[in-house]
Design an enzyme around this catalytic site. Structure first.
Site, mmCIF file in Angstrom:
data_model
loop_
_atom_site.group_PDB
_atom_site.id
_atom_site.type_symbol
_atom_site.label_atom_id
_atom_site.label_comp_id
_atom_site.label_asym_id
_atom_site.label_seq_id
_atom_site.Cartn_x
_atom_site.Cartn_y
_atom_site.Cartn_z
ATOM 1 N N LYS A 189 0.832 -1.217 0.000
ATOM 2 C CA LYS A 189 0.000 0.000 0.000
ATOM 3 C C LYS A 189 0.858 1.256 0.000
ATOM 4 C CE LYS A 189 -4.466 -1.527 1.470
ATOM 5 N NZ LYS A 189 -5.579 -1.403 2.385
ATOM 6 N N LYS A 208 -3.334 -11.432 -6.858
ATOM 7 C CA LYS A 208 -4.674 -11.724 -6.330
ATOM 8 C C LYS A 208 -5.701 -10.790 -6.973
ATOM 9 C CE LYS A 208 -5.342 -8.760 -2.398
ATOM 10 N NZ LYS A 208 -5.800 -8.460 -1.087
ATOM 11 N N LYS A 261 -9.757 -5.153 -5.534
ATOM 12 C CA LYS A 261 -10.676 -4.079 -5.897
ATOM 13 C C LYS A 261 -9.949 -2.919 -6.543
ATOM 14 C CE LYS A 261 -11.514 -4.026 -0.978
ATOM 15 N NZ LYS A 261 -12.370 -3.972 0.141
HETATM 16 P P1 TYM Z 1 -10.388 -6.607 2.818
HETATM 17 O O1 TYM Z 1 -11.486 -5.613 2.968
HETATM 18 O O2 TYM Z 1 -9.258 -6.288 1.933
HETATM 19 O O3 TYM Z 1 -10.969 -7.991 2.336
HETATM 20 C C1 TYM Z 1 -12.084 -8.576 2.996
HETATM 21 C C2 TYM Z 1 -11.918 -10.093 2.998
HETATM 22 O O4 TYM Z 1 -11.818 -10.589 1.653
HETATM 23 C C3 TYM Z 1 -10.701 -11.436 1.541
HETATM 24 N N1 TYM Z 1 -10.150 -11.314 0.166
HETATM 25 C C4 TYM Z 1 -9.930 -12.353 -0.651
HETATM 26 N N2 TYM Z 1 -10.105 -13.679 -0.495
HETATM 27 C C5 TYM Z 1 -9.797 -14.485 -1.529
HETATM 28 N N3 TYM Z 1 -9.319 -14.034 -2.723
HETATM 29 C C6 TYM Z 1 -9.120 -12.713 -2.923
HETATM 30 N N4 TYM Z 1 -8.673 -12.279 -4.087
HETATM 31 C C7 TYM Z 1 -9.431 -11.806 -1.860
HETATM 32 N N5 TYM Z 1 -9.367 -10.448 -1.731
HETATM 33 C C8 TYM Z 1 -9.813 -10.174 -0.474
HETATM 34 C C9 TYM Z 1 -9.711 -10.917 2.578
HETATM 35 O O5 TYM Z 1 -8.776 -11.893 2.949
HETATM 36 C C10 TYM Z 1 -10.650 -10.556 3.709
HETATM 37 O O6 TYM Z 1 -10.940 -11.687 4.504
HETATM 38 N N6 TYM Z 1 -7.747 -5.963 6.959
HETATM 39 C C11 TYM Z 1 -8.953 -6.580 6.434
HETATM 40 C C12 TYM Z 1 -10.217 -6.098 7.100
HETATM 41 C C13 TYM Z 1 -10.228 -6.259 8.573
HETATM 42 C C14 TYM Z 1 -10.387 -7.488 9.282
HETATM 43 C C15 TYM Z 1 -10.363 -7.137 10.648
HETATM 44 C C16 TYM Z 1 -10.556 -8.804 8.870
HETATM 45 C C17 TYM Z 1 -10.099 -5.275 9.499
HETATM 46 N N7 TYM Z 1 -10.202 -5.794 10.746
HETATM 47 C C18 TYM Z 1 -10.487 -8.112 11.624
HETATM 48 C C19 TYM Z 1 -10.690 -9.777 9.872
HETATM 49 C C20 TYM Z 1 -10.645 -9.428 11.227
HETATM 50 C C21 TYM Z 1 -9.037 -6.235 4.960
HETATM 51 O O7 TYM Z 1 -8.499 -5.262 4.514
HETATM 52 O O8 TYM Z 1 -9.841 -7.026 4.255
#
Ligand code: TYM
Length: 334
Positions: A115, A197, A200
């Site tokens: 990032k 991966k 978004k």
């Molecule tokens: P975020 O918002 O980037 O993504 C949300 C969830 O989607 C999963 N994910 C994927 N899984 C499979 N293939 C992909 N291409 C893919 N892209 C995203 C992510 O692994 C995630 O589970 N930091 C976290 C948000 C967060 C969080 C937390 C998660 C904040 N606090 C506490 C769990 C517990 C994040 O940015 O996810």
């Protein structure tokens, strides 16, 4: 434990357009685990501002994400679905945990490095301490299990390290959480570059299937997916594009890679891509319809936001007060 049930916590950022990766890697598993656990599902809007946001858009996306959680099948009467920013304990615990986290640990986080490279003009301290806020999210609810995609594993590990360090000093304050990674769909790759991966923030719109893409766009993107010149439908690391399509197909329809290899034995990539497109449409189209219906019912959603924020605050405060006592903050006078 809450009412003899283990606790589950997870969250998603209200940033950008959610992709099929978010659904198959996370949200879908949340739904399948929700009966077994006492669940907290947060829209992590505080994490979103580590990257500059337009206020009106952030507000709209946060609400759309909360609605999506419900549309995906999470019952808001049973699961606590809430905005992170409505529970100030997250910020308070994050501050405390910042004092138990080392710069060196945060420096190793690959998401920070990625990032920081992407937003070189805004490498703020929040971006750096992002994993500490995530640790606070999880530890506040004494979560036993955290369903996430593989990309969040490193953040889960640092959460465990921080919790163990804290417990080592103050006794058993935090439950040590385990990650839950689904069997299929834990890492959905870009349709245009299967080494990356699905994300978004990808600039190539053909690389990602967005949850709100219409059926034609979904079919078109699958048709254009990058494959190889081997010509055999095999679930193999040597064929990353085909492997990714098989993963998507499996995660959508609940099949195993072996079943899919058998189903497509002797058939070409064109047929596979078409079948994957239909499988994705069969999952996303009903989801989009439910979102549209729920969006019409403003007062229902408002009620959920209010009630669940209260519930989340209740449990979060319990942990925060305990932590504050342990570290020696003065008692409150009632
Ligand atoms: P975020 O918002 O980037 O993504 C949300 C969830 O989607 C999963 N994910 C994927 N899984 C499979 N293939 C992909 N291409 C893919 N892209 C995203 C992510 O692994 C995630 O589970 N930091 C976290 C948000 C967060 C969080 C937390 C998660 C904040 N606090 C506490 C769990 C517990 C994040 O940015 O996810």
């Amino acid at each position: 434990m809450i009412d003899n049930k283990k606790v589950l916590f997870s969250g998603m950022q209200a940033t950008g357009n959610l992709t099929l990766g978010n659904y198959l890697g996370a949200l879908k598993n949340w739904v399948s685990l929700s009966d077994e656990y006492e669940c907290f599902y947060s829209v992590v809007d505080m994490h979103s501002i580590t990257v500059r946001q337009d206020p009106a858009t952030l507000r709209k996306r946060a609400r759309a994400l909360l609605t999506l959680y419900i549309a995906a099948g999470l019952d808001p009467e049973k699961n606590c679905i809430y905005y992170q920013s409505h529970v100030s304990c997250h910020a308070e615990l994050a501050w405390i945990l910042n004092c138990f986290t080392y710069m060196g640990e945060l420096n190793r986080m690959t998401q920070f490095k990625d990032k920081a490279a992407k937003h070189a003009d805004n490498i703020n301290a929040g971006l750096f301490t992002y994993p500490v806020l995530m640790a606070a999210d999880i530890l506040l609810y004494q979560a036993d299990v955290v369903p996430v995609g593989i990309d969040q594993m490193q953040h889960l590990e640092i959460t465990r390290d921080i919790a163990q360090r804290f417990n080592g000093i103050y006794g058993d304050v935090f439950t040590i959480p385990e990650a839950y990674i689904g069997k299929t769909g834990a890492k959905i790759m870009s349709l245009q570059d299967p080494a990356k991966k699905m994300s978004k923030s990808d600039e190539n719109v053909n690389a990602s299937i967005y949850l709100m893409d219409d059926p034609d766009a979904i079919r078109r993107k699958c048709k254009r997916a990058v494959t190889d010149s081997v010509g055999e439908v095999r679930y193999s690391d040597e064929q990353p594009g085909v492997k990714n399509l098989i993963s998507i197909y499996c995660a959508c329809l609940g099949k195993t890679p072996e079943e899919v290899e058998r189903e497509f034995a002797g058939r070409g990539y064109g047929e596979l891509k078409e079948a994957v497109g239909e499988a994705v449409v069969s999952v996303l189209e009903p989801l989009q319809k439910r979102v549209a219906e729920l969006e019409k019912d403003k007062s229902y959603i408002d009620g959920i936001i209010k009630n669940n924020a209260e519930k989340a605050n209740y449990y979060a405060q319990k942990t925060l007060r305990k932590v504050q006592r342990k570290i020696g903050f003065p008692d409150r006078i009632r």
